[in-house]
Design an enzyme around this catalytic site. Sequence first.
Site, PDB file in Angstrom:
ATOM      1  N   GLY A   1      -3.595  22.643 -34.345  1.00 51.95           N
ATOM      2  CA  GLY A   1      -2.159  23.628 -34.760  1.00 51.95           C
ATOM      3  C   GLY A   1      -2.910  24.193 -35.804  1.00 51.95           C
ATOM      4  O   GLY A   1      -2.270  25.282 -36.387  1.00 51.95           O
ATOM      5  N   LEU A   2      -4.215  24.328 -36.679  1.00 48.81           N
ATOM      6  CA  LEU A   2      -4.666  24.847 -37.995  1.00 48.81           C
ATOM      7  C   LEU A   2      -5.958  25.916 -37.280  1.00 48.81           C
ATOM      8  O   LEU A   2      -6.404  24.579 -36.599  1.00 48.81           O
ATOM      9  CB  LEU A   2      -4.541  24.450 -38.547  1.00 48.81           C
ATOM     10  CG  LEU A   2      -3.550  24.260 -39.676  1.00 48.81           C
ATOM     11  CD1 LEU A   2      -3.228  23.366 -40.933  1.00 48.81           C
ATOM     12  CD2 LEU A   2      -2.844  25.733 -40.127  1.00 48.81           C
TER      13      LEU A   2
ATOM     14  N   ASP B   1       1.238  -1.208   0.086  1.00 49.18           N
ATOM     15  CA  ASP B   1       0.176   0.040  -0.029  1.00 49.18           C
ATOM     16  C   ASP B   1       0.815   1.132   0.021  1.00 49.18           C
ATOM     17  O   ASP B   1       0.733   2.078  -0.973  1.00 49.18           O
ATOM     18  CB  ASP B   1      -0.857  -0.116   1.183  1.00 49.18           C
ATOM     19  CG  ASP B   1      -1.995  -0.999   0.869  1.00 49.18           C
ATOM     20  OD1 ASP B   1      -2.033  -1.628   0.016  1.00 49.18           O
ATOM     21  OD2 ASP B   1      -2.399  -1.212   1.332  1.00 49.18           O
TER      22      ASP B   1
ATOM     23  N   ASP C   1     -12.076  34.947 -35.277  1.00 47.22           N
ATOM     24  CA  ASP C   1     -11.569  33.905 -35.345  1.00 47.22           C
ATOM     25  C   ASP C   1     -12.475  32.568 -34.719  1.00 47.22           C
ATOM     26  O   ASP C   1     -12.019  31.128 -34.509  1.00 47.22           O
ATOM     27  CB  ASP C   1     -10.350  34.036 -34.622  1.00 47.22           C
ATOM     28  CG  ASP C   1      -8.853  33.227 -35.254  1.00 47.22           C
ATOM     29  OD1 ASP C   1      -9.440  33.227 -36.657  1.00 47.22           O
ATOM     30  OD2 ASP C   1      -8.590  33.207 -34.648  1.00 47.22           O
TER      31      ASP C   1
HETATM   32  S1  SF4 Z   1      -2.101  -7.033  -2.501  1.00 45.87           S
HETATM   33 FE1  SF4 Z   1      -3.386  -4.884  -2.460  1.00 45.87          FE
HETATM   34  S2  SF4 Z   1      -4.323  -4.626  -0.479  1.00 45.87           S
HETATM   35 FE2  SF4 Z   1      -2.317  -6.373  -1.070  1.00 45.87          FE
HETATM   36  S3  SF4 Z   1      -0.791  -4.504  -0.919  1.00 45.87           S
HETATM   37 FE3  SF4 Z   1      -1.175  -5.244  -2.669  1.00 45.87          FE
HETATM   38  S4  SF4 Z   1      -2.011  -3.163  -3.687  1.00 45.87           S
HETATM   39 FE4  SF4 Z   1      -2.186  -3.618  -1.291  1.00 45.87          FE
END
Ligand code: SF4
Lengths: 523, 418
Positions: free
Chosen positions: A425-426, A36, A290
Amino acid sequence: MELTLWTYEGPPHVGAMRVASSMKDIHYVLHAPQGDTYADLLFTMIERRGQRPPVTYTTFQARDLGGDTAELVKRNITEAVERFKPKTLLVGESCTAELIQDQPGALAKGMGFDIPIVNLELPAYSKKENWGASETFYQIIRTLLKDKVNQIDKINPQRWKSLGRRPKVNILGPTLLGFRCRDDVIEIQRILSEQGIDTNVVAPLGSSPKDIERLTDADINVCLYQEIAEISCEWLKRNCGMEYTTTIPIGIKNTINFIHEVHEKLDLPLTNKGELEHKSKLPWYSKSVDSNYLTGKRVFIFGDGTHAIAAAKIAKDELGFEVVGLGTYSREMARQVRSAAKDLNIEALITNSYLEVEDAMKKAAPELVLGTQMERHSAKRLGIPCSVISTPMHVQDVPARYSPQMGWEGANVIFDDWVHPLMMGLEEHLIDMFKHDFEFVDGHQSHLGHTATKVKDHINSKGKEGNKNKEVIMWTESGRAELTKVPFFVRGKVKTNTEKYAISKGIPEISDETLYDAKAFYS
Amino acid sequence: MSKVELNKETGPREVFCGLTSIVWLHRRMPDAFFLVVGSRTCAHLIQSAAGVMIFAEPRFGTAILEEKDLAGLADAHEELDRVVNDLISRRPEIKTLFLVGSCPSEVIKLDLATVADKLNKRFLGQVRFVNYSGSGIETTFTQGEDGALKALVPLMESTDDEKLLLVGTLANNVEDRFKKIFNQIGINNVESFPPRQSTELPKIGKNTKVLLTQPYLSDTIRDLKHRGCKIIYAPFPLGVEGSTKWFLAGADAFKINELKVHEVIAPLANRARQALEKHTEILRGKKLFLLPESQLEISLARFLHNECGMELIEVGTPYLNKDLMDEELNLLPDNTKIVEGQHVEKQLDRVRASSPDLVVCGMGLANPLEAEGISTKWSIEMVFSPIHGIDQAADLAGLFSRPLKRNQILTSKTLATH
Ligand code: SF4
Ligand code: SF4
C-alpha cells in the site's frame, strides 16, 4: 503410507474430470462412491462454473458390494448415454472402485454403443491429478486419431506454403482449474494472429471430439502446459511427425523466444522483431526509478513445474530479484526444475509436503514468496508477502477480469501481482524515508494487517529455536527496542542476520550496538 | 401422524461422504485429531470441503494408502503405526486421536479397531485412540458425526446422577444459551456431548435423560440407550416452534410444569417471532425444494413451512430414521412429499419442472442451478452456522431469505445493459 495435512494435487480421476469438463460433447462415467461427487464443487465453486461437470458417478454403497456392482455400472452407463448423448464416452474408476475390480471400461466396450469409448485406467494409489489429466488427454487423442494417423503422411511444418494458406497451429494443454488458462489462451491466440498465424484447435479447453479429429490439420502444436500436453505432443510427433514447441511464453524473454521458436518451426520470417520489445509494460516499469527498491529482493518460488520455472526466470532476469528458493510438487518435472535451480546456484526443492516447503521458506528468509494457496498461508504465518502463481488456488485466484500469465499482458499482470504485495500500500522508498513516523508502528500497515501480531510470534519462535540449537543468544533491552524500530517486513531477516553475526563473533548478548555492528558487517 | 408421502429413490447421488463431519468436529474438540486412513481422494475431499484451505495447520489429516499398503495388510498396520508416531511427536498436545475409516480402508478390510487397541496400550495415559468409519459407501455427510460420537460412548464413565444430556455438536454460544434457558426452567444439571474437550466426556447412566440436538445421530442414540440413558423424543430445536416443543419435552422428562417453561420461553418466543417477520415477508408463499444432503431437511422444511409460510414442493433426505423423525413428520402438512435417497438427474428434472423459488442443495449443484435462474441455499451452511434455538430462528430464516432478497435487488432490470 504418506501423511498429509494438505495436498497440492488431487487424485488422478480429478485430472480426468478437468479434461472432460474442459471439453464439449464428452461424458465421463466414473465408478465411485457417493462422497467422490465432492469433486464437482471444484468446478462449480472455485471456478464459479455455471455447469455441472459432465460426470455420472455410479455411487455404489456398501450394500452393493456383496451383489453385482458390474450391473450398477452398466445401468449408469446406459442412462448416461441416453440422457447426455455424448460423442465420446470416458469410463473410469476412482480409488475405491479400483479395489473392487469391476473394470468398467471393458464393460462399457462390450455394451455395443456406436460411439468411441475411452477406457481410463488411472492408478489411484501411485499417480496424481496432473498425471491423470495428461493421461486422459492422451487417451482421448489416441482413441480418436489412431486410425487416421496411420493413413496420413508425415506432417511437414512448412506445408502451409505449398497449400497456399496461412500457417496453422494447435494450442494444447489448457484445462479448467489450470492457473489462468482461459486468459492465457486468448493472449497466445492474439499474439499468434498478430504474426499471421491461425489457431486450428485449442484443446482440451473448449474442444469437442470433432476438433480432436482435426488436430492433424495444423502444421505444428504449441505445447502450452507440459504437465498436461507433453505426452500427447510426443505421440503426435512420433505418429505423424508433428513438431511441437517447448518454450513456455511466460515473461518477456520467453514470450519472445516462443515467437521465435514458432517462426523457426514454421519457417516463417519474423518481420516485427524490433516491435516485440515494446509490447509489454513490464520492461519499462521494471526499469523505472520507482522500481529501484526491487533490486536484489529475495524471492522464494514454489508451484507446479511450468509456473515455477517461468517465475524463476522472470524474477531474476526481468525484475532483478534474487531467487533464494525454487521448487515444485510436480515430480514429473523435477528434472527441469532441478536444472533451472542449478542455473541459479541453488538446490531445487522437490516435495509434496507443504510443511517441508514452509521450513525451507523459513530458512531462506525471503522478502517475497511466489507460491500456491498453501504458501500463501505459510507466508502469512511468517509475515512475508506472497503472490499466488500456480495451482492449487483459491476462488480469489480466478478473477473476473482478464488476467493471463502468458504473453505481453501476462507480463503486465505478473508485474502488478508480484510487486503490489511488496509495496503493502505504500512505496517502499517512502517507508524508508519516513520510518520513524508513528504511522509505521506495527499494526498500521495496510492489507498485511495480520503481520503485526505475527511478527511478534515470529520473533518469539525464532528465539525458541535459537535455544533449541543450543546457541543461547540473549537480546538485551536496548537490542530488543532497536529491533522493534526496524520496519516489520525486514525485521525477520535483520534478526536472523544479527544473531548469526553474534554467534560468529561469540557475542552472548545482543545490544543495540551489536545490531548496528551486524548491520555494518553485512552491508 | 400426519399423512406425509414417503418415497424412496436410488441412483447416482450428489452428496458428501461422512468424512466431511470432521470439519466441524475438529473445531468442537480442539484437543482431538482426526486421522483419515484413506486415499488421496479422501484427503482432497476434506481439503475441498473445509472451505478450501482455511486452516494453516489443521487438526485433521490423511494417511494416504499407497500401492505397497494394498499389497500386504500386515505392512499397512506397521505403516499406520509409523504415521501415528510421527503425528504424535509433531503434535504432543493431542489428547484423543480418531482413526477414521474410509471406503478404501473398508474395502481392503483394514482393521482400525485392532490398530486402535494396540495404540491405546502403547500410548496409555498420553493419547486415547478411537475409531469409526466416515466412508462414502457406509455414510453420508452428517452421519460421520454419528460414527464419531458412537465411538466415544464406550469411553463415557457411568453415573446414577440425574442429568440432562444434550447430544449433537453445537456452536459454543448456542450451547451456553441452551444451558442458561434450562437452568431458568429449573433443570440445572445439563451437559453436552460432544464436550468442548475430548477428554471431558460426560458421565452417563440410568438417570441420564438425552435430548438430541441433531437428527442424524441414530447409532449414538442406540448405544446411549443400551447404557441405560432415557431418550426424549421431540422435534429438533430449529425455529420457535421446534425449539419450544424441544424445551417442553426436556422439561416434561424432569416433571416440570409446562407453565414454568412457557413463562421462561414466552418473551424469547415473542421477540423471535417479531424478528422473523421481516424474513417471512420475503419467504411467504414461495416454493421450496430441498435436495438431500444434511438430514436436516425435514426439520428445515417444517420450520420454513410452519413459521415462514413457504410452500413445500419436495423434501429430500439422504436417509430417514422414522423413530427419530416421527415428531417432525407429524408437524408437516398433509401430503408433503418426502423422498429418501436420490437419483440426482431425475430429481433435478423435477426441480426444473416445478420452478421453485428456492432450492436447498449441496455446493456442487448450487452455481449450476443459479445459472439456470434458480435461487439456492447451500446445505453445508446449516451445519456450520449457529442455527439452533429460539434466539437463532431469525438468523436461520435469514439464510433462506437472503438469496431471494438478492434476486429482488439484482433483477433483469438492474443488470440490463441498455
Ligand atoms: S471416504 Fe474417501 S473414497 Fe470414500 S467417498 Fe469419501 S472421499 Fe471418497
Ligand atoms: S481469504 Fe486468505 S486466509 Fe481466507 S481462505 Fe482465502 S486465502 Fe485463506
